[in-house]
Motif scaffolding. Structure first.
Motif, PDB file in Angstrom:
ATOM      1  N   LYS A   1      42.139  30.339  40.961  1.00  0.00           N
ATOM      2  CA  LYS A   1      42.083  30.761  39.558  1.00  0.00           C
ATOM      3  C   LYS A   1      41.219  29.789  38.760  1.00  0.00           C
ATOM      4  O   LYS A   1      41.715  29.042  37.921  1.00  0.00           O
ATOM      5  CB  LYS A   1      43.505  30.820  38.976  1.00  0.00           C
TER       6      LYS A   1
ATOM      7  N   ASN B   1      39.802  37.880  36.788  1.00  0.00           N
ATOM      8  CA  ASN B   1      40.400  37.891  38.127  1.00  0.00           C
ATOM      9  C   ASN B   1      40.178  36.580  38.869  1.00  0.00           C
ATOM     10  O   ASN B   1      39.097  35.995  38.801  1.00  0.00           O
ATOM     11  CB  ASN B   1      39.815  39.034  38.956  1.00  0.00           C
TER      12      ASN B   1
ATOM     13  N   ARG C   1      47.730  33.077  40.636  1.00  0.00           N
ATOM     14  CA  ARG C   1      47.094  34.355  40.960  1.00  0.00           C
ATOM     15  C   ARG C   1      48.087  35.456  41.306  1.00  0.00           C
ATOM     16  O   ARG C   1      47.933  36.600  40.874  1.00  0.00           O
ATOM     17  CB  ARG C   1      46.132  34.123  42.128  1.00  0.00           C
TER      18      ARG C   1
ATOM     19  N   GLU D   1      45.859  41.214  39.586  1.00  0.00           N
ATOM     20  CA  GLU D   1      44.580  41.074  40.265  1.00  0.00           C
ATOM     21  C   GLU D   1      44.850  40.800  41.732  1.00  0.00           C
ATOM     22  O   GLU D   1      43.948  40.722  42.550  1.00  0.00           O
ATOM     23  CB  GLU D   1      43.808  39.889  39.687  1.00  0.00           C
TER      24      GLU D   1
END
Length: 698
Positions: A309, A315, A376, A381
């Motif tokens: 990230k 994303n 994440r 995403e």
């Protein structure tokens, strides 16, 4: 294309080279070692070492190294030259079988989790002949396993090879039950899709947070992100295309099957996907791919970011692990066959995976747990932290028909039982690919989508191989010696479906209602952070399974739990310290300078004419002053929270303190700085913005 075929594998001591360089007897013996696990004779090792050295020197190599994968998450290497002194004062180039097979690097500074005593500095590396040696720069790299002075695994390759052997042993038992006596080996294969970001080196050098942590710790949302979906599969920019072309060439030279490249969803984000290969080789190749990506990027004045990230609000990057099981005869055991027997075999292996994923959800979650991946998972995403499986409507309907003993309606209305050839072909996807599912069946393989972009794929495949091996062992134990194999098999498949159907979910994994259904109604696990899941590595059922298959020893498991939590804690502490430094030494002074300049402008206006309105200036100064105080105070609180971590009595407690306190303060500090960025003049802001970085590569 002729150039590609010429350079492919040119830096690899692969089967083509071995066949050309080795005597037939030596080559055949080495192939038996590679294919069947037969012990390597020292005479064969000496012959291989000599040929390997000659080939490497011919290709410009001067050194060799045992290339291994310690528990740091990256690779390690110690280079030794081939030179030895000769009596006439010159040198000769030598490399022995003993040097090929075993090395003795200093293991004192690699993570050991208490396995290695302070006075036991020595470690050992052992050649993995199933993974081809290669030349990197001027060094012959020999893929190896790495263990401590006491023999415990200190790397990721050793447990991976053990897990592959465990699955091979149990899969062969199952195949023998189906009358298959020709298969000698069953292996898992993997094709990891690698996502990454590219930014200019100029932007990278100007951001201390990216340099120290791999990600941005601050940054207001840019005017444009990925809202238009115009980057995904878009035209690749010339500078990026040049990088990709250079990268492909370097990977092809190393025998890495780089296949697909494209722009990903976020600005500056891209993906590279290889053709799948045997799991331990795929692991080696993926580690090399990440290394080569970063080196090639520098040549183009770019920096490749592999953090999960690197930028908030767009994303992050993952690594889809496409996993399948196949035999040495070329049969994919996750593909339905042309006969009833083959279809029954497919169903059994499918059920083994279903059972494995349900029984060991926690191990799969643990295998992808890092501080970076925590940002994440579940962020719309990537899959959520809840592990589930997607099979598609067609296959799901078949399993339901088996469970309920009701007819399956497809081309024909047929009752599902062993001996009836009704399975549709799954050689291609017959259903939509559910990108929200952590573990999806995609034709003749499973795609495990929870891995983070910087993860070694070894961890996930160790746990997956071991869990499936356990399912197959249970099945083989039940079926061996049964009088009515067909009925016993049918009942066992039926029972597996009934007992483990809770793990199958074909819907939207991003929907909040699914998380509620998964945890409250189905009883699935939801370990949202590394701190939540990592201690469960040592749960009794996990320890018993992993040690029974000799994938890990008790001591190795304890060490890994400690090492992974230490890595988590150290990562977040570095991030927190970087944040406080940037906030106090750069952001707060910059905000104050801008507020002061605005205040001086207001005072100058008033000095000209007291009736001139200065509401804008007053509002900005007041708002910035409040934010600056909040930034400094929160930075102080964050600093204190980090200091208090030293009071923790265990690494588990420290991880929980980070989860509950440090991360909260980090979020508060970021929010204040990011708000200040939106109202501070760019001329005063000390670091490049998100807009600068995400759109810097033209």
């Amino acid at each position: 294309m002729s150039t590609v075929t010429k350079i492919f594998g040119s830096k690899v001591f692969d089967d083509r080279v071995m066949k050309a360089k080795l005597p037939a007897k030596i080559y055949n013996s080495l192939r038996r070692t590679i294919d069947e696990g037969v012990d390597l004779d020292i005479g064969v090792a000496n012959a291989v070492a000599s040929a390997m050295k000659d080939w490497a020197v011919e290709n410009g190599a001067t050194h060799y190294t045992h290339w291994f994968q310690p528990l740091t998450g990256i690779t390690a290497e110690k280079h030794d030259s081939f030179i030895s002194p000769s009596p006439d004062g010159g040198i000769i180039m030598e490399f022995s079988g003993k040097e090929l097979i075993k090395g003795e690097p200093d293991a004192s500074s690699f993570p050991s989790g208490g396995i290695r005593a302070t006075f036991e500095a020595r470690g050992y590396t052992a050649w993995d002949p199933t993974s081809y040696a290669f030349i990197k720069g001027k060094t012959l790299c020999i893929p190896t396993a790495f263990c401590s002075y006491g023999g415990e695994a200190l790397d990721k390759k050793t447990p991976l090879l053990r897990s592959m052997e465990a699955l091979n042993t149990q899969a062969l038992r199952i195949l023998r039950l189906f009358g298959n006596d020709t298969v000698k080996c069953v292996k898992t294969s993997v094709g990891p899709e690698q996502e990454y970001f590219l930014i200019t080196k100029e932007m990278y050098d100007a951001r201390p947070d990216i340099r120290f942590t791999g990600r941005t710790l601050f940054g207001a949302k840019p005017p444009k992100g990925q809202e238009m979906d115009d980057h995904y599969f878009g035209v690749i920019k010339p500078r990026v295309a040049e990088f990709m072309e250079d990268l492909n060439e370097e990977l092809w030279k190393l025998g890495i099957l780089a296949k697909t490249e494209h722009n990903e969803v976020a600005p500056a984000q891209h993906e590279l996907a290889p053709i799948y290969t045997t799991t331990n080789i795929a692991t080696d190749h993926n580690q090399l791919t990440m290394e080569i990506m970063q080196k090639v990027a520098i040549r183009h004045e770019l920096v490749c970011l592999l953090h999960e990230k690197p930028f908030a609000g767009v994303n992050g990057s993952g690594k889809h692990n496409n996993w399948s099981i196949s035999t040495d005869t070329g049969a994919n055991l996750l593909s339905p066959g042309a006969t009833p027997c083959e279809n029954a075999q497919f169903l059994l292996f499918l059920c083994a995976v279903i059972k494995a994923v349900d029984d060991y959800q926690d191990l799969l979650r643990i295998s992808v747990a890092t501080a970076g991946n925590d940002h994440r998972l579940g962020a719309n995403e990537a899959p959520p932290a809840v592990v589930s499986m997607f099979l598609g409507d067609e296959l799901n309907a078949i399993l339901e028909a088996i469970e309920t003993d009701t007819p399956y309606v497809a081309a024909d209305k047929t009752k599902m039982k062993l001996g009836v050839n009704v399975l549709p072909k799954f050689t291609r996807d017959t259903t939509d690919r559910n990108r929200t599912s952590p573990f999806a069946f995609t034709g003749n393989k499973f795609e495990f989508r929870m891995l983070g972009s910087s993860n070694s794929i070894a961890c996930a495949n160790i746990m997956l191989n071991a869990a499936v091996a356990e399912s197959l062992k249970i099945y083989a134990d039940r079926l061996e010696g049964t009088e009515d194999f067909e009925t016993a098999l049918h009942e066992m498949i039926k029972k597996t479906i009934k007992d483990h159907k809770r793990i199958i979910f074909n819907g939207n994994g991003y929907d909040d209602s699914w998380i509620k259904e998964a945890t409250e109604q189905r009883g699935l696990l939801n370990y949202r952070t590394t701190a939540d899941c990592m201690p469960h590595l040592l749960d009794k059922k996990n320890v018993e399974m992993l040690t029974a298959h000799k994938v890990f020893s008790n001591r190795e498991l304890q060490s890994r739990e400690e090492i992974m939590l230490e890595n988590y804690c150290k990562t977040v502490i570095i991030e927190a310290n970087t944040m406080t430094d940037m906030a106090k030494c750069s952001y707060a002074p910059a905000i104050e300078r801008y507020a002061s300049s605005i205040a001086q402008n207001a005072m100058f206006k008033k000095s000209l004419d007291a009736t001139i309105p200065c509401a804008y200036e007053a509002g900005i100064v007041k708002r910035l002053s409040v934010l600056c105080d909040r930034i400094v105070n929160t930075a102080d609180e964050l600093e204190s929270a980090v200091i208090k971590l030293s009071d923790a009595e265990s690494i588990d407690e420290e991880a929980y303190m980070i989860r509950d306190t440090v991360l909260v303060k980090m979020a508060e500090l970021r929010a204040a700085v990011d708000e200040a960025e939106t109202i501070t003049s760019k001329d005063f802001w000390p670091f490049p913005s998100y807009a600068d970085m995400l759109f810097s590569v033209r």
